[in-house]
Design a protein around this motif. Structure first.
Motif, PDB file in Angstrom:
ATOM      1  N   LEU A 122       2.858  37.544 -15.046  1.00 33.05           N
ATOM      2  CA  LEU A 122       2.570  37.187 -16.438  1.00 33.05           C
ATOM      3  C   LEU A 122       1.096  36.909 -16.695  1.00 33.05           C
ATOM      4  O   LEU A 122       0.747  36.285 -17.698  1.00 33.05           O
ATOM      5  CB  LEU A 122       3.396  35.964 -16.875  1.00 33.05           C
ATOM      6  N   VAL A 123       0.208  37.351 -15.829  1.00 31.85           N
ATOM      7  CA  VAL A 123      -1.219  37.155 -16.058  1.00 31.85           C
ATOM      8  C   VAL A 123      -1.724  38.248 -17.000  1.00 31.85           C
ATOM      9  O   VAL A 123      -1.538  39.430 -16.751  1.00 31.85           O
ATOM     10  CB  VAL A 123      -2.010  37.174 -14.740  1.00 31.85           C
ATOM     11  N   PHE A 124      -2.335  37.822 -18.088  1.00 26.77           N
ATOM     12  CA  PHE A 124      -2.876  38.746 -19.078  1.00 26.77           C
ATOM     13  C   PHE A 124      -4.018  38.047 -19.793  1.00 26.77           C
ATOM     14  O   PHE A 124      -4.299  36.867 -19.538  1.00 26.77           O
ATOM     15  CB  PHE A 124      -1.782  39.185 -20.071  1.00 26.77           C
ATOM     16  N   ASN A 125      -4.697  38.761 -20.674  1.00 24.05           N
ATOM     17  CA  ASN A 125      -5.818  38.186 -21.409  1.00 24.05           C
ATOM     18  C   ASN A 125      -5.278  37.196 -22.427  1.00 24.05           C
ATOM     19  O   ASN A 125      -4.727  37.571 -23.453  1.00 24.05           O
ATOM     20  CB  ASN A 125      -6.612  39.305 -22.100  1.00 24.05           C
ATOM     21  N   TRP A 126      -5.434  35.912 -22.156  1.00 25.59           N
ATOM     22  CA  TRP A 126      -4.811  34.870 -22.978  1.00 25.59           C
ATOM     23  C   TRP A 126      -5.404  34.882 -24.391  1.00 25.59           C
ATOM     24  O   TRP A 126      -6.613  34.838 -24.569  1.00 25.59           O
ATOM     25  CB  TRP A 126      -5.018  33.504 -22.330  1.00 25.59           C
ATOM     26  N   PRO A 127      -4.536  34.926 -25.423  1.00 22.19           N
ATOM     27  CA  PRO A 127      -5.028  35.035 -26.804  1.00 22.19           C
ATOM     28  C   PRO A 127      -5.457  33.690 -27.389  1.00 22.19           C
ATOM     29  O   PRO A 127      -5.189  32.624 -26.815  1.00 22.19           O
ATOM     30  CB  PRO A 127      -3.807  35.584 -27.551  1.00 22.19           C
ATOM     31  N   THR A 128      -6.087  33.753 -28.541  1.00 20.58           N
ATOM     32  CA  THR A 128      -6.488  32.541 -29.254  1.00 20.58           C
ATOM     33  C   THR A 128      -5.588  32.260 -30.455  1.00 20.58           C
ATOM     34  O   THR A 128      -5.791  31.257 -31.149  1.00 20.58           O
ATOM     35  CB  THR A 128      -7.937  32.658 -29.757  1.00 20.58           C
ATOM     36  N   ARG A 129      -4.630  33.137 -30.699  1.00 20.55           N
ATOM     37  CA  ARG A 129      -3.726  32.954 -31.834  1.00 20.55           C
ATOM     38  C   ARG A 129      -2.282  33.072 -31.370  1.00 20.55           C
ATOM     39  O   ARG A 129      -1.977  33.920 -30.520  1.00 20.55           O
ATOM     40  CB  ARG A 129      -4.005  34.010 -32.915  1.00 20.55           C
ATOM     41  N   PRO A 130      -1.407  32.261 -31.932  1.00 18.72           N
ATOM     42  CA  PRO A 130      -1.682  31.151 -32.848  1.00 18.72           C
ATOM     43  C   PRO A 130      -2.435  30.019 -32.152  1.00 18.72           C
ATOM     44  O   PRO A 130      -2.369  29.896 -30.928  1.00 18.72           O
ATOM     45  CB  PRO A 130      -0.292  30.706 -33.299  1.00 18.72           C
ATOM     46  N   THR A 131      -3.125  29.224 -32.923  1.00 22.62           N
ATOM     47  CA  THR A 131      -3.985  28.194 -32.347  1.00 22.62           C
ATOM     48  C   THR A 131      -3.188  27.168 -31.541  1.00 22.62           C
ATOM     49  O   THR A 131      -3.733  26.526 -30.643  1.00 22.62           O
ATOM     50  CB  THR A 131      -4.764  27.463 -33.451  1.00 22.62           C
ATOM     51  N   TRP A 132      -1.893  27.022 -31.850  1.00 23.25           N
ATOM     52  CA  TRP A 132      -1.054  26.026 -31.174  1.00 23.25           C
ATOM     53  C   TRP A 132      -0.290  26.621 -29.994  1.00 23.25           C
ATOM     54  O   TRP A 132       0.617  25.983 -29.456  1.00 23.25           O
ATOM     55  CB  TRP A 132      -0.061  25.414 -32.165  1.00 23.25           C
ATOM     56  N   LEU A 133      -0.651  27.829 -29.567  1.00 21.83           N
ATOM     57  CA  LEU A 133       0.112  28.517 -28.528  1.00 21.83           C
ATOM     58  C   LEU A 133       0.180  27.708 -27.233  1.00 21.83           C
ATOM     59  O   LEU A 133       1.260  27.500 -26.670  1.00 21.83           O
ATOM     60  CB  LEU A 133      -0.496  29.894 -28.265  1.00 21.83           C
ATOM     61  N   PHE A 134      -0.961  27.266 -26.732  1.00 26.84           N
ATOM     62  CA  PHE A 134      -0.947  26.534 -25.463  1.00 26.84           C
ATOM     63  C   PHE A 134      -0.276  25.177 -25.630  1.00 26.84           C
ATOM     64  O   PHE A 134       0.436  24.717 -24.729  1.00 26.84           O
ATOM     65  CB  PHE A 134      -2.364  26.355 -24.909  1.00 26.84           C
ATOM     66  N   ALA A 135      -0.491  24.538 -26.779  1.00 28.18           N
ATOM     67  CA  ALA A 135       0.154  23.245 -27.025  1.00 28.18           C
ATOM     68  C   ALA A 135       1.667  23.388 -26.989  1.00 28.18           C
ATOM     69  O   ALA A 135       2.373  22.562 -26.381  1.00 28.18           O
ATOM     70  CB  ALA A 135      -0.302  22.680 -28.366  1.00 28.18           C
ATOM     71  N   LEU A 136       2.195  24.427 -27.630  1.00 30.15           N
ATOM     72  CA  LEU A 136       3.639  24.657 -27.611  1.00 30.15           C
ATOM     73  C   LEU A 136       4.112  24.951 -26.199  1.00 30.15           C
ATOM     74  O   LEU A 136       5.140  24.427 -25.745  1.00 30.15           O
ATOM     75  CB  LEU A 136       3.983  25.817 -28.545  1.00 30.15           C
ATOM     76  N   ASN A 137       3.373  25.783 -25.478  1.00 30.11           N
ATOM     77  CA  ASN A 137       3.770  26.162 -24.123  1.00 30.11           C
ATOM     78  C   ASN A 137       3.863  24.946 -23.214  1.00 30.11           C
ATOM     79  O   ASN A 137       4.863  24.749 -22.515  1.00 30.11           O
ATOM     80  CB  ASN A 137       2.760  27.161 -23.560  1.00 30.11           C
ATOM     81  N   GLN A 138       2.831  24.106 -23.229  1.00 32.37           N
ATOM     82  CA  GLN A 138       2.833  22.951 -22.334  1.00 32.37           C
ATOM     83  C   GLN A 138       3.817  21.885 -22.778  1.00 32.37           C
ATOM     84  O   GLN A 138       4.379  21.177 -21.946  1.00 32.37           O
ATOM     85  CB  GLN A 138       1.422  22.361 -22.240  1.00 32.37           C
ATOM     86  N   SER A 139       4.034  21.762 -24.091  1.00 30.37           N
ATOM     87  CA  SER A 139       5.029  20.805 -24.565  1.00 30.37           C
ATOM     88  C   SER A 139       6.411  21.192 -24.067  1.00 30.37           C
ATOM     89  O   SER A 139       7.173  20.352 -23.575  1.00 30.37           O
ATOM     90  CB  SER A 139       5.014  20.742 -26.097  1.00 30.37           C
ATOM     91  N   LEU A 140       6.745  22.481 -24.179  1.00 26.55           N
ATOM     92  CA  LEU A 140       8.030  22.944 -23.681  1.00 26.55           C
ATOM     93  C   LEU A 140       8.138  22.742 -22.168  1.00 26.55           C
ATOM     94  O   LEU A 140       9.166  22.271 -21.658  1.00 26.55           O
ATOM     95  CB  LEU A 140       8.218  24.429 -24.021  1.00 26.55           C
ATOM     96  N   HIS A 141       7.083  23.086 -21.456  1.00 24.69           N
ATOM     97  CA  HIS A 141       7.097  22.975 -19.998  1.00 24.69           C
ATOM     98  C   HIS A 141       7.357  21.532 -19.562  1.00 24.69           C
ATOM     99  O   HIS A 141       8.204  21.276 -18.690  1.00 24.69           O
ATOM    100  CB  HIS A 141       5.764  23.458 -19.433  1.00 24.69           C
ATOM    101  N   THR A 142       6.661  20.606 -20.179  1.00 23.70           N
ATOM    102  CA  THR A 142       6.767  19.209 -19.777  1.00 23.70           C
ATOM    103  C   THR A 142       8.041  18.560 -20.286  1.00 23.70           C
ATOM    104  O   THR A 142       8.773  17.911 -19.521  1.00 23.70           O
ATOM    105  CB  THR A 142       5.547  18.421 -20.287  1.00 23.70           C
ATOM    106  N   ILE A 143       8.337  18.725 -21.566  1.00 24.75           N
ATOM    107  CA  ILE A 143       9.503  18.064 -22.148  1.00 24.75           C
ATOM    108  C   ILE A 143      10.799  18.583 -21.537  1.00 24.75           C
ATOM    109  O   ILE A 143      11.661  17.801 -21.115  1.00 24.75           O
ATOM    110  CB  ILE A 143       9.518  18.246 -23.679  1.00 24.75           C
ATOM    111  N   VAL A 144      10.939  19.909 -21.474  1.00 29.23           N
ATOM    112  CA  VAL A 144      12.172  20.470 -20.920  1.00 29.23           C
ATOM    113  C   VAL A 144      12.300  20.104 -19.445  1.00 29.23           C
ATOM    114  O   VAL A 144      13.399  19.810 -18.959  1.00 29.23           O
ATOM    115  CB  VAL A 144      12.217  21.996 -21.117  1.00 29.23           C
TER     116      VAL A 144
END
Length: 423
Positions: free
Chosen positions: A72-94
């Protein structure tokens, strides 16, 4: 004569040691199915978090590139601006709310851990081997992940590296285990249905038919809890963990009761690493501080004071910043766009941007941004936050803020910006 006696020794290796009538293939299948969904979410978001570091650029890689499986390594995008926040929230909370599921699943299959003989056939030996990787990997991954979120590091190894390789061991063992157990899971649902056992109360709760080497006890005790009671207990425990941890990611009223979120409770703007911890002193960021700006090795580097930076066109954006530990916050950042600084440096649009901090040491004292990241309209060298100068702990005199960038790559106490071609 075999190396092991035919009859199991007294204790948990004997089938009549386990007496609970709710334990059996159906309950294990339901718990395992729900846990599998949670583990897939945690696994995918974990690998996406790895991709967000852009490990192929500069010195961003924490995992040695020759030993990185690059899933899953690819050129990480800047949109949507909350992408990384959502990803890490799911990773940690779940990951956190899955702990009661994991414990219940282990409880449901604990007789299997003591099965006798340990390997009655090659197929049984393979199954036990998968259990070793599965149980050991689960304990390691969930344990170290939660310790990391709680800022507790009792080990002497690199957490990111160990967690990455541990994920491969755990998920590999999980895939093997699911493949082996899929026929049993199908049989349990086919024979008892997906929901029928949930209708039974305690008085109607009976043990599933006993099979030698199975999970259902040969001589069960009377039920003290129904199967739906077990699932309700697990669900309540997961909901409770959600309430006391999710506020650091979600914000709002939940933030004030995030009792198990060390950097999220009661603070809308947590500090991941203080200036003192990073060994950045007020003298290093005082009146003599200058930003060294260079572009592709052409010409002498520019030396810009904070006053000179403030005299440039200033832009303000509301952007989230998220930490791998799970917390996220949105603030209003003001500063100079990175693409405007590229113009001052004479950098071309196909260059990368290497950022260095005044921080004298540490894995994240530098980062390399992709072309798409520094050219984003909202990518800033931030000088202010919420209308005021950056606090020292938040990166004064200047820090990087890029949409959807991991917080650890939003470098604080910036000393150098160097545009250049890929190495």
């Amino acid at each position: 004569m075999g190396l092991l006696p035919k009859d199991p020794p007294p204790g948990p290796s004997r089938e009549d040691f386990w007496l609970s009538p709710v334990r059996g293939p159906w309950l294990t299948t339901i718990l395992g199915s729900v846990l599998l969904v949670a583990v897939v979410i945690v696994g995918v978001t974990g690998f996406l978090s790895h991709a967000a570091y852009n490990p192929d650029l500069g010195r961003n890689a924490i995992i040695p590139r020759d030993h990185d499986f690059q899933l899953l390594v690819f050129n990480w995008p800047t949109r949507p601006t909350w992408l990384f926040a959502l990803n890490q929230s799911l990773h940690t909370i779940v990951g956190i709310i899955a702990v009661p599921l994991l414990l219940a699943k282990l409880w449901s299959v604990i007789p299997k851990l003591f099965a006798w003989p340990p390997a009655a056939s090659p197929a049984k030996a393979l199954e036990r081997l998968s259990l070793l990787g599965l149980v050991g990997g689960a304990i390691f991954q969930f344990g170290t992940g939660i310790f990391n979120a709680q800022l507790y590091y009792p080990w002497h190894f690199n957490f990111v590296v160990a967690h990455y390789y541990g994920a491969w061991v755990f998920l590999g063992a999980l895939a093997l285990h699911v493949a082996i157990k899929l026929p049993t899971m199908r049989k349990a649902i086919r024979e008892r249905g997906a929901l029928q056992p949930l209708i039974d109360d305690i008085t109607a709760t009976e043990a599933e038919p006993h099979e030698p080497g199975g999970l259902a006890p040969p001589v069960p005790e009377p039920a003290t809890i129904s199967r739906r009671g077990v699932l309700a207990l697990v669900g309540t425990a997961s909901a409770g963990l959600f309430v006391v941890t999710a506020g650091q990611s979600i914000g709002g009223p939940l933030r004030s009761i995030a009792l198990l979120a060390p950097r999220g409770r009661g603070s809308t703007f947590p500090v991941n690493k203080t200036a003192r911890l990073a060994r950045v002193t007020p003298a290093m960021v005082g009146a003599t501080w200058r930003l060294e700006l260079s572009g592709g090795g052409a010409g002498e580097p520019l030396s810009l004071s904070r006053t000179a930076l403030l005299a440039m066109d200033q832009h303000s954006y509301d952007l989230p910043i998220a930490c791998v530990e799970g917390w996220t916050t949105t603030q209003r950042w003001t500063g100079v766009r990175l693409k405007d600084l590229a113009g001052h440096a004479g950098a071309s649009n196909d260059m990368l941007l290497h950022v260095e901090s005044l921080q004298p040491g540490g894995a994240f004292r530098q980062t390399t941004l992709s072309t798409g990241q520094w050219r984003d309209d909202e990518a800033l060298l931030a000088l202010k936050v919420n209308g005021a100068d950056l606090p020292l702990d938040h990166g004064y005199p200047a820090r990087i803020i890029v949409p959807a960038l991991p917080g650890v790559h939003c470098t604080k106490w910036v000393g150098k910006l160097a545009f250049g071609t890929p190495a």
